[in-house]
Design a protein around this motif. Structure first.
Motif, PDB file in Angstrom:
ATOM      1  N   GLU A  48      11.214   4.013  62.428  1.00  0.00           N
ATOM      2  CA  GLU A  48      10.409   5.184  62.729  1.00  0.00           C
ATOM      3  C   GLU A  48       9.000   4.763  63.138  1.00  0.00           C
ATOM      4  OE1 GLU A  48       9.220   9.069  60.318  1.00  0.00           O
ATOM      5  OE2 GLU A  48      11.168   8.192  59.827  1.00  0.00           O
ATOM      6  N   MET A  49       8.478   3.763  62.403  1.00  0.00           N
ATOM      7  CA  MET A  49       7.141   3.270  62.700  1.00  0.00           C
ATOM      8  C   MET A  49       7.105   2.595  64.052  1.00  0.00           C
ATOM      9  SD  MET A  49       6.169   1.740  59.064  1.00  0.00           S
ATOM     10  CE  MET A  49       5.065   0.544  59.783  1.00  0.00           C
ATOM     11  N   ILE A 104      15.209   5.269  39.763  1.00  0.00           N
ATOM     12  CA  ILE A 104      15.103   5.148  41.221  1.00  0.00           C
ATOM     13  C   ILE A 104      15.745   6.345  41.901  1.00  0.00           C
ATOM     14  CG2 ILE A 104      15.854   3.782  43.189  1.00  0.00           C
ATOM     15  CD1 ILE A 104      15.566   1.329  41.426  1.00  0.00           C
ATOM     16  N   VAL A 148       5.395   0.181  49.798  1.00  0.00           N
ATOM     17  CA  VAL A 148       5.886   0.244  51.178  1.00  0.00           C
ATOM     18  C   VAL A 148       5.695   1.644  51.724  1.00  0.00           C
ATOM     19  CG1 VAL A 148       7.925   0.042  52.619  1.00  0.00           C
ATOM     20  CG2 VAL A 148       7.509  -1.623  50.808  1.00  0.00           C
ATOM     21  N   LEU A 149       6.086   2.658  50.929  1.00  0.00           N
ATOM     22  CA  LEU A 149       5.994   4.035  51.395  1.00  0.00           C
ATOM     23  C   LEU A 149       4.540   4.404  51.712  1.00  0.00           C
ATOM     24  CD1 LEU A 149       8.466   5.871  49.011  1.00  0.00           C
ATOM     25  CD2 LEU A 149       8.796   5.305  51.414  1.00  0.00           C
ATOM     26  N   ILE A 153       8.571  -0.117  46.066  1.00  0.00           N
ATOM     27  CA  ILE A 153       8.975   0.930  47.010  1.00  0.00           C
ATOM     28  C   ILE A 153       7.783   1.813  47.347  1.00  0.00           C
ATOM     29  CG2 ILE A 153      10.461   2.934  47.310  1.00  0.00           C
ATOM     30  CD1 ILE A 153      12.458   1.506  45.485  1.00  0.00           C
ATOM     31  N   LEU A 177      14.009   8.919  44.429  1.00  0.00           N
ATOM     32  CA  LEU A 177      14.493   9.171  45.785  1.00  0.00           C
ATOM     33  C   LEU A 177      14.696  10.666  46.000  1.00  0.00           C
ATOM     34  CD1 LEU A 177      17.033   6.251  46.320  1.00  0.00           C
ATOM     35  CD2 LEU A 177      14.819   6.570  47.407  1.00  0.00           C
ATOM     36  N   LEU A 205      12.678  12.276  48.867  1.00  0.00           N
ATOM     37  CA  LEU A 205      13.490  12.699  49.990  1.00  0.00           C
ATOM     38  C   LEU A 205      14.224  13.979  49.619  1.00  0.00           C
ATOM     39  CD1 LEU A 205      15.146   9.246  50.533  1.00  0.00           C
ATOM     40  CD2 LEU A 205      13.224  10.143  51.844  1.00  0.00           C
ATOM     41  N   LEU A 219      12.595   3.551  57.937  1.00  0.00           N
ATOM     42  CA  LEU A 219      11.145   3.738  57.961  1.00  0.00           C
ATOM     43  C   LEU A 219      10.526   2.820  59.005  1.00  0.00           C
ATOM     44  CD1 LEU A 219       8.747   5.023  56.280  1.00  0.00           C
ATOM     45  CD2 LEU A 219       8.664   2.818  55.159  1.00  0.00           C
ATOM     46  N   ILE A 272      -0.393   3.879  57.815  1.00  0.00           N
ATOM     47  CA  ILE A 272      -0.318   3.423  59.218  1.00  0.00           C
ATOM     48  C   ILE A 272      -0.033   4.602  60.133  1.00  0.00           C
ATOM     49  CG2 ILE A 272       1.047   2.026  60.816  1.00  0.00           C
ATOM     50  CD1 ILE A 272       1.429   0.065  58.498  1.00  0.00           C
ATOM     51  N   ALA A 299       3.276   2.690  54.821  1.00  0.00           N
ATOM     52  CA  ALA A 299       3.851   3.340  55.995  1.00  0.00           C
ATOM     53  C   ALA A 299       3.105   4.629  56.298  1.00  0.00           C
ATOM     54  CB  ALA A 299       5.324   3.622  55.749  1.00  0.00           C
ATOM     55  N   LEU A 334      13.623   9.442  56.438  1.00  0.00           N
ATOM     56  CA  LEU A 334      12.486   9.336  55.530  1.00  0.00           C
ATOM     57  C   LEU A 334      11.346  10.227  55.994  1.00  0.00           C
ATOM     58  CD1 LEU A 334      11.980   7.803  52.990  1.00  0.00           C
ATOM     59  CD2 LEU A 334      10.815   6.062  54.343  1.00  0.00           C
TER      60      LEU A 334
END
Lengths: 129, 257
Positions: free
Chosen positions: A126-127, B174, B216-217, B213, B178, B182, A123, B223, B220, B190
């Motif tokens: 990728e960013m 988890i 973070v996802l 998790i 996932l 995914l 990730l 952003i 991301a 990802l």
């Protein structure tokens, strides 16, 4: 604390109670006047002897009941030494099996952890692009 | 007398023998040949045999730890239990003894009221009863020790099982997450599109790892979306500006600009 020690402590406390109950009564009892003499003044102050005696008796009964209860709840009553030892080796086997399963689970956990680490790394890459 | 002899530290003359000179001088002697003033520097021989005793802080102790019988202590044995055999259930005996104890106390009280001079018998009886009870309880100690060990082992097993279960459940959660996040797992790439990264609050919100998790996802995703929208609007993203500035400064430093 283990029950046997509790029981022994309770017995010792009972002995102390025996002693102090007699001691208290001895120190605070009233006096019977001898005929023809002036009754002695009681040095008791405001102590209600009867109430105190009742309380002492009640405390003794409570302590005794506690002892009785502890006697009835001794650990491992009616289980023989052989049975205890059999149970121990049985438990040992179970613990061994449980340890193996635990190790497997931790292994799986670690695999999953590194997989997630990789995902996060992907990730991030990728960013960064 | 024994009480007076017992003290925490050895008496002064004892340790005063351990001077550097004495320690040096003692080296040429053995315990047998040493002169009197050096005798203290040699430890006494170790007690040998089953009946051996040693002295510690003024009390005599047997080397082999064993519960002395009531008879050995000079106490009348009131129970009909064979004190050489292990006792499986001393409940009845202990109850009998404790009831006798209360009865003796009542008799003592009566005696103190009516014939105070006869008290020693009752006190003696109570003493015997107390010692008998303590003795029975002490005889039961090895049994309790084994029982405690059994329950410790049980605890240990249950702890291991609980830990395993917890780890497995977390792993399952988890993995499920996932799978969901995914869909094409085999590519190991990802996909950060909003619909799939939406957390399932009901099942997993309690698990801190899963929450991390998700954080973070989601970060991301945010952003990325911001960057994309900025690119679409034809404006360079702040990150691009930084990169550009960095490149310019490098070129300047190299004297190319």
């Amino acid at each position: 604390m283990d029950r046997l020690t509790q029981l022994q402590d309770a017995l010792d406390q009972l002995a102390t109670q025996f002693y102090s109950a007699i001691g208290f009564i001895d120190a605070h009892h009233g006096n019977e006047p001898i005929e023809g003499q002036v009754p002695m003044d009681s040095e008791n102050g405001n102590i209600d002897m009867e109430a105190v005696q009742k309380e002492l008796a009640a405390d003794l009964v409570v302590k005794f009941k506690q002892i009785d209860l502890l006697i009835q709840r001794l650990p491992g009553l009616g289980v023989s030494e052989t049975e205890q030892i059999e149970r121990m080796s049985q438990l040992n086997k179970e613990i061994k099996a449980a340890s193996e399963e635990q190790n497997e689970a931790v292994k799986r956990q670690n695999t999953l952890k590194s997989r997630i680490d990789n995902l996060i790394l992907d990730l991030a890459n990728e960013m960064g692009d | 007398m024994q009480q007076e002899l017992a003290s925490v530290f050895p008496l002064p003359p004892y340790y005063q023998h351990f001077t550097a000179e004495n320690v040096e001088a003692a080296k040429q002697y053995t315990a047998d040949s040493a002169p009197p003033h050096l005798q203290y520097l040699f430890p006494p021989p170790a007690p040998v045999g089953d009946d051996a005793t040693y002295l510690s802080f003024g009390s005599v102790w047997p080397v082999k730890t064993k519960l002395p019988t009531l008879e050995e202590m000079g106490i009348q044995n009131l129970s009909n239990i064979d004190h050489e055999q292990p006792v499986l259930a001393p409940v009845e005996e202990l109850q009998k003894l404790s009831r006798s104890l209360i009865l003796q106390y009542l008799e003592l009280l009566g005696c103190l009221t009516n014939a105070p001079e006869q008290f020693p018998t009752h006190i003696d009886n109570m003493r015997t009863l107390f010692i008998n009870m303590h003795h029975l309880i002490n005889m039961y100690r090895p049994h309790q020790a084994r029982e405690s060990l059994v329950s410790l082992l049980e605890q240990q097993r249950n702890k291991k099982l609980a830990h395993t279960k917890e780890v497995r459940e977390t792993c399952d959660q988890i993995e499920a997450l996932l799978e969901k996040t995914l869909p094409k797992e085999q590519t190991n790439e990802l996909k950060v599109d909003g619909s799939n990264a939406e957390p399932n609050q009901h099942d997993l919100s309690t698990n801190p790892l899963v929450q991390d998790i998700y954080k973070v996802l989601n970060q991301a995703r945010e952003i990325r979306e911001r960057n994309e929208s900025m690119l679409k609007a034809g404006r360079p993203s702040p990150k691009d500006d930084d990169l550009l500035n960095q490149k310019i400064s490098i070129l300047k430093e190299a004297g190319l600009l």
